[in-house]
Motif scaffolding. Structure first.
Motif, PDB file in Angstrom:
ATOM      1  N   GLN A 219      -8.184  27.185  13.749  1.00  0.00           N
ATOM      2  CA  GLN A 219      -7.666  28.151  14.740  1.00  0.00           C
ATOM      3  C   GLN A 219      -7.835  27.636  16.159  1.00  0.00           C
ATOM      4  O   GLN A 219      -7.436  28.288  17.114  1.00  0.00           O
ATOM      5  CB  GLN A 219      -8.366  29.492  14.567  1.00  0.00           C
ATOM      6  CG  GLN A 219      -7.854  30.221  13.338  1.00  0.00           C
ATOM      7  CD  GLN A 219      -8.338  31.663  13.287  1.00  0.00           C
ATOM      8  OE1 GLN A 219      -8.530  32.307  14.300  1.00  0.00           O
ATOM      9  NE2 GLN A 219      -8.527  32.150  12.084  1.00  0.00           N
ATOM     10  N   ILE A 220      -8.456  26.491  16.299  1.00  0.00           N
ATOM     11  CA  ILE A 220      -8.587  25.914  17.652  1.00  0.00           C
ATOM     12  C   ILE A 220      -8.517  24.385  17.543  1.00  0.00           C
ATOM     13  O   ILE A 220      -9.157  23.790  16.669  1.00  0.00           O
ATOM     14  CB  ILE A 220      -9.896  26.380  18.350  1.00  0.00           C
ATOM     15  CG1 ILE A 220      -9.980  25.766  19.762  1.00  0.00           C
ATOM     16  CG2 ILE A 220     -11.153  26.066  17.546  1.00  0.00           C
ATOM     17  CD1 ILE A 220     -11.033  26.412  20.651  1.00  0.00           C
ATOM     18  N   ALA A 221      -7.704  23.807  18.418  1.00  0.00           N
ATOM     19  CA  ALA A 221      -7.592  22.341  18.473  1.00  0.00           C
ATOM     20  C   ALA A 221      -8.393  21.848  19.677  1.00  0.00           C
ATOM     21  O   ALA A 221      -8.310  22.436  20.758  1.00  0.00           O
ATOM     22  CB  ALA A 221      -6.137  21.939  18.624  1.00  0.00           C
ATOM     23  N   LEU A 222      -9.167  20.778  19.468  1.00  0.00           N
ATOM     24  CA  LEU A 222      -9.952  20.209  20.580  1.00  0.00           C
ATOM     25  C   LEU A 222      -9.576  18.736  20.737  1.00  0.00           C
ATOM     26  O   LEU A 222     -10.258  17.855  20.184  1.00  0.00           O
ATOM     27  CB  LEU A 222     -11.459  20.349  20.302  1.00  0.00           C
ATOM     28  CG  LEU A 222     -11.999  21.769  20.096  1.00  0.00           C
ATOM     29  CD1 LEU A 222     -13.492  21.736  19.779  1.00  0.00           C
ATOM     30  CD2 LEU A 222     -11.742  22.633  21.326  1.00  0.00           C
ATOM     31  N   PRO A 223      -8.490  18.446  21.461  1.00  0.00           N
ATOM     32  CA  PRO A 223      -8.049  17.058  21.601  1.00  0.00           C
ATOM     33  C   PRO A 223      -9.101  16.154  22.224  1.00  0.00           C
ATOM     34  O   PRO A 223      -9.161  14.961  21.922  1.00  0.00           O
ATOM     35  CB  PRO A 223      -6.808  17.148  22.507  1.00  0.00           C
ATOM     36  CG  PRO A 223      -6.569  18.573  22.776  1.00  0.00           C
ATOM     37  CD  PRO A 223      -7.655  19.394  22.167  1.00  0.00           C
ATOM     38  N   ASN A 224      -9.979  16.738  23.078  1.00  0.00           N
ATOM     39  CA  ASN A 224     -11.029  15.925  23.725  1.00  0.00           C
ATOM     40  C   ASN A 224     -12.047  15.410  22.715  1.00  0.00           C
ATOM     41  O   ASN A 224     -12.779  14.466  22.980  1.00  0.00           O
ATOM     42  CB  ASN A 224     -11.729  16.725  24.837  1.00  0.00           C
ATOM     43  CG  ASN A 224     -12.161  18.116  24.410  1.00  0.00           C
ATOM     44  OD1 ASN A 224     -11.639  18.660  23.429  1.00  0.00           O
ATOM     45  ND2 ASN A 224     -13.091  18.701  25.122  1.00  0.00           N
ATOM     46  N   HIS A 225     -12.102  16.047  21.530  1.00  0.00           N
ATOM     47  CA  HIS A 225     -13.010  15.574  20.474  1.00  0.00           C
ATOM     48  C   HIS A 225     -12.222  15.093  19.254  1.00  0.00           C
ATOM     49  O   HIS A 225     -12.806  14.909  18.190  1.00  0.00           O
ATOM     50  CB  HIS A 225     -13.973  16.696  20.059  1.00  0.00           C
ATOM     51  CG  HIS A 225     -14.959  17.078  21.139  1.00  0.00           C
ATOM     52  ND1 HIS A 225     -16.137  16.398  21.341  1.00  0.00           N
ATOM     53  CD2 HIS A 225     -14.920  18.032  22.093  1.00  0.00           C
ATOM     54  CE1 HIS A 225     -16.795  16.938  22.368  1.00  0.00           C
ATOM     55  NE2 HIS A 225     -16.062  17.925  22.843  1.00  0.00           N
ATOM     56  N   HIS A 226     -10.897  14.967  19.399  1.00  0.00           N
ATOM     57  CA  HIS A 226     -10.004  14.553  18.304  1.00  0.00           C
ATOM     58  C   HIS A 226     -10.246  15.407  17.058  1.00  0.00           C
ATOM     59  O   HIS A 226     -10.386  14.895  15.947  1.00  0.00           O
ATOM     60  CB  HIS A 226     -10.203  13.070  17.937  1.00  0.00           C
ATOM     61  CG  HIS A 226     -10.188  12.169  19.126  1.00  0.00           C
ATOM     62  ND1 HIS A 226      -9.041  11.882  19.827  1.00  0.00           N
ATOM     63  CD2 HIS A 226     -11.199  11.513  19.763  1.00  0.00           C
ATOM     64  CE1 HIS A 226      -9.331  11.096  20.835  1.00  0.00           C
ATOM     65  NE2 HIS A 226     -10.635  10.867  20.834  1.00  0.00           N
ATOM     66  N   THR A 227     -10.343  16.717  17.235  1.00  0.00           N
ATOM     67  CA  THR A 227     -10.679  17.554  16.099  1.00  0.00           C
ATOM     68  C   THR A 227     -10.123  18.973  16.260  1.00  0.00           C
ATOM     69  O   THR A 227      -9.564  19.321  17.308  1.00  0.00           O
ATOM     70  CB  THR A 227     -12.232  17.577  15.928  1.00  0.00           C
ATOM     71  OG1 THR A 227     -12.539  18.179  14.697  1.00  0.00           O
ATOM     72  CG2 THR A 227     -12.922  18.317  17.038  1.00  0.00           C
ATOM     73  N   GLY A 228     -10.277  19.788  15.212  1.00  0.00           N
ATOM     74  CA  GLY A 228      -9.882  21.187  15.251  1.00  0.00           C
ATOM     75  C   GLY A 228     -10.775  21.945  14.286  1.00  0.00           C
ATOM     76  O   GLY A 228     -11.287  21.353  13.326  1.00  0.00           O
TER      77      GLY A 228
END
Ligand code: SF4
Length: 305
Positions: free
Chosen positions: A11-20
């Motif tokens: 439900q959340i993408a975190l491009p700064n950590h290359h993850t979701g």
């Protein structure tokens, strides 16, 4: 997109950590970032008495909840700024939040201390936000020291820290650059200060509040239009969008490579700190800014009679 930890829908993408993440695994991610910050800077332990400044905004409430969940001994501190159509909302949010959590809360009303922000705004022709910040920091420090807290925490997130770093760098302000960081020791009459959310972005603390149904204050301070921080945050967001992870890298490299140089320069060039001759709290100017401000406001009131 699937949660990179458990495989459930993310439900959340975190491009700064290359993850979701799904909400549950995001909470775990959030806790680990806070734990990492506390551990890396040896901020405090479970036996310490911790004071957390609660403005009513999402960051401070998220921090307080997270430290409570991790089993720390935390007390909230709210500074009621007495600003019309704004402070009453912030105070009500903080009071309800602490009541729901069953957590202790201290409140300081600046008007009771002869430092009404509305009065300062009328009487003094200087940008109100910097004075307001000084008043808040004065009471954070005073309550922490007077009431025997070992640590004073604020909810500054990565965006706050990098925005401030950019601002200080653009002015090459040695005193401020030497003093910027997520962990400042107790010295010269200042309480030990910590920022355990420094690894988390504003977006991540907002998501934490959303997933955990934390109601925060959304009333806007009528004086906020003068603040220049949002402009710098926008610039940094553009940079982060094009190069995810650049904010944290910029900040961490500053802490490791540049801050020690500014600390050494400040030690050579900075003004010596001594207790204010009026209130006893630290200052570089004999009588501290807050005592001078209080005197100025009292004289202004006298002149109006
Ligand atoms: Fe204080 Fe400025 Fe924030 Fe209003 S916007 S609470 S005056 S620092």
């Amino acid at each position: 997109m699937k949660c990179s930890r458990c495989g459930a829908p993310a439900q959340i993408a975190l491009p700064n950590h290359h993850t979701g993440f799904c909400p549950e695994c995001f909470n775990l991610f959030f806790s680990r970032q806070v734990e990492k910050a506390i551990r890396h800077f040896r901020m405090f332990s479970k036996s310490d008495k911790i004071l957390v400044a609660l403005s009513g905004g999402k960051d401070s409430l998220a921090l307080f909840r997270e430290l409570t969940q991790q089993g720390y001994d935390v007390t909230g501190l709210h500074i009621d700024l007495n600003i019309k159509n704004s402070s009453c909302h912030a105070r009500a949010v903080v009071e309800k939040f602490c009541e729901d959590l069953g957590a202790p809360l201290r409140i300081v009303n600046v008007a009771d201390e002869g430092l009404s922000i509305a009065h300062i705004k009328k009487a003094i022709r200087r940008p109100i936000c910097s004075i307001c910040g000084k008043v808040k920091r004065y009471f954070f420090n005073k309550v922490a020291l007077d009431e025997g807290f070992n640590a004073l925490c604020t909810g500054h997130n990565l965006d706050d820290e990098v925005g401030r770093l950019l601002s200080n760098t653009m002015r090459w302000d040695i005193a401020y650059l030497s003093d910027q960081g997520p962990a400042l020791p107790a010295e010269n009459g200042f309480a030990a200060k910590f920022r355990p959310l420094y690894r988390l972005t504003e977006y991540e603390t907002a998501a934490y509040c959303f997933f955990n149904k934390i109601e925060h204050n959304t009333a806007i301070c009528p004086y906020s239009s003068g603040a220049s921080f949002p402009v710098r945050k926008e610039l940094l967001n553009t940079l982060e969008h094009h190069s995810p992870g650049s904010k944290l890298a910029f900040y961490e490299r500053f802490l490791k490579q540049a801050k020690p140089l500014f600390e050494a320069a400040e030690e050579r060039l900075g003004d010596p700190i001594s207790p204010c001759t009026s209130c006893g709290y630290p200052t570089t100017a004999g009588v501290c800014n807050i005592c001078r401000l209080r005197e100025q406001l009292a004289a202004d009131l006298e002149a109006q009679k």
